[in-house]
Design an enzyme around this catalytic site. Sequence first.
Site, PDB file in Angstrom:
ATOM      1  N   LYS A  79       0.836  -1.206   0.000  1.00 56.43           N
ATOM      2  CA  LYS A  79       0.000   0.000   0.000  1.00 56.43           C
ATOM      3  C   LYS A  79       0.869   1.253   0.000  1.00 56.43           C
ATOM      4  O   LYS A  79       1.951   1.262   0.602  1.00 56.43           O
ATOM      5  CB  LYS A  79      -0.905  -0.047   1.235  1.00 56.43           C
ATOM      6  CG  LYS A  79      -1.991   1.010   1.326  1.00 56.43           C
ATOM      7  CD  LYS A  79      -2.836   0.733   2.566  1.00 56.43           C
ATOM      8  CE  LYS A  79      -3.830   1.834   2.848  1.00 56.43           C
ATOM      9  NZ  LYS A  79      -4.584   1.578   4.091  1.00 56.43           N
ATOM     10  N   SER A 154      -9.325   2.270   4.102  1.00 58.69           N
ATOM     11  CA  SER A 154      -8.446   2.960   3.181  1.00 58.69           C
ATOM     12  C   SER A 154      -7.642   2.016   2.274  1.00 58.69           C
ATOM     13  O   SER A 154      -6.986   2.481   1.329  1.00 58.69           O
ATOM     14  CB  SER A 154      -7.454   3.834   3.969  1.00 58.69           C
ATOM     15  OG  SER A 154      -6.659   3.052   4.833  1.00 58.69           O
ATOM     16  N   SER A 178      -9.967  -0.419   7.908  1.00 58.75           N
ATOM     17  CA  SER A 178      -9.346  -0.226   6.595  1.00 58.75           C
ATOM     18  C   SER A 178      -8.822  -1.489   5.939  1.00 58.75           C
ATOM     19  O   SER A 178      -8.479  -1.462   4.752  1.00 58.75           O
ATOM     20  CB  SER A 178      -8.207   0.795   6.701  1.00 58.75           C
ATOM     21  OG  SER A 178      -8.728   2.083   6.913  1.00 58.75           O
TER      22      SER A 178
END
Length: 466
Positions: A79, A154, A178
């Site tokens: 990420k 997220s 997330s």
Amino acid sequence: MELWQYDATDLARLIRTGQASAREAVDSVLKRLHAVNPTVNAVVRVLEPEARAAAETADAARARGHALPPLHGVPVTTKVNVDQAGLPTDNGVVALKDFIAKEDSPVVANLKHAGAIIVGRTNAPAFSMRIFTDNALHGCTYNPRDRTVTPGGSSGGAGAATATGIGAIAHGNDIGGSVRIPAYCNGVVGLRTGFARIPSLNPSAPTGRPIGAILMATQGPHTRSVRDARLALEVMARGDRRDWRWNDVPMQGPPPARPIKVAIVPEVPGGPTHPAQAAAVRLAGKHLQAAGYVVEEILPPDMERGVELWHMICVTDVFGGLWPQMQKMGDPDAIAAMQAWLQVQKAVDLQGYVAALTEREGLMLRWMTFFHQWPLVILPTLCDLPPKQRADVTVEGQRDVLQSMRSALLAPLLGLPGLAVPVGSHEKLRTGVQIMSMRNREDLCLDAGEVIEAAEGVVKPIDPEH
């Protein structure tokens, strides 16, 4: 079957036994990436030359007879909000597009140490603070099952990549859902690890984090099989003594009393729960009951108050730290969503902040006591279906989003592990549940997840909706 379709466990076995090479695995996943990523925008930085070079090195190591680590040659993604040496830790923010990391974060280093080959970096909302994965730097990530709804956030890029076959394991992180929310939205498996299980720090940010993030933020994988989540956990949890929180504890805890008792919560207190999500929780309970678990609908302690405490701590942290940075660096939707959140949930004063942290400790004691009788708790991952894209940029829409999120906030508040698994379906989407247990008992969550997966079927990669 093409190599990109395998889970990490099988792909690692094929490479280890010489039935496939790391180069072939990387080529297959990159081909899949180029075929589907233009539709979903899950991977926002493709590391093709680096991945091919790493694959050549991996195949040479096998040819020389070296001992092979558990993910040798397996393509994965990371990420954009964690440090990866030589690449920007941009966190979806235009102002950070050239913020180059000088060394790997522990979770990235651990994936590399295990032999994984990182083929790309996945998208996140600006500042990783929404359950919508959209930002002014990289654009919008789309849900491969339904483009009109969020892929979650997220770690929405990670969830969408996993669902479409861009890598067998995708790294994510979780402070308010997330990892688990994107797993639910995309119909894959997502493991939020408990407090201190995986070392969590960015060397590029030596100034530290607010207390809420210290207590609540954790790393975790997205996968298409529960066994891959177990494998990824073992790999990611390798220690790093720079993180004072990291716990060197066994992956398997002491066996609980049999039969294992499971508390299911189909209807989450504090607001409505969509009937499809309530049905998913009850169906998960039936799967476990058929395997010998004792299942009962019963509420853990003070759930509504726990949601309030999460907001009191996190809103106050954000208002005092991140919010001024967001206003300075700018991202229109991130700022609009944050303004809406700060209108729905107000920051508290110092006395209220200290009181909330103290009350959290008392609530944790009550939950740990509850877990001694009910070692597993199952809730909807979100209380509602995935919201429409950009639903959080208005006050009314943000209120609905936060209402849906209340089931996701208890695990981070209390530092607990939570495993999101698909259960059932609703129209184009999978419905899903999260399995929670006490700290350091990811193994109990994974064991139960495997029972549910056996009944529901292992997730297969999908072609995205155009």
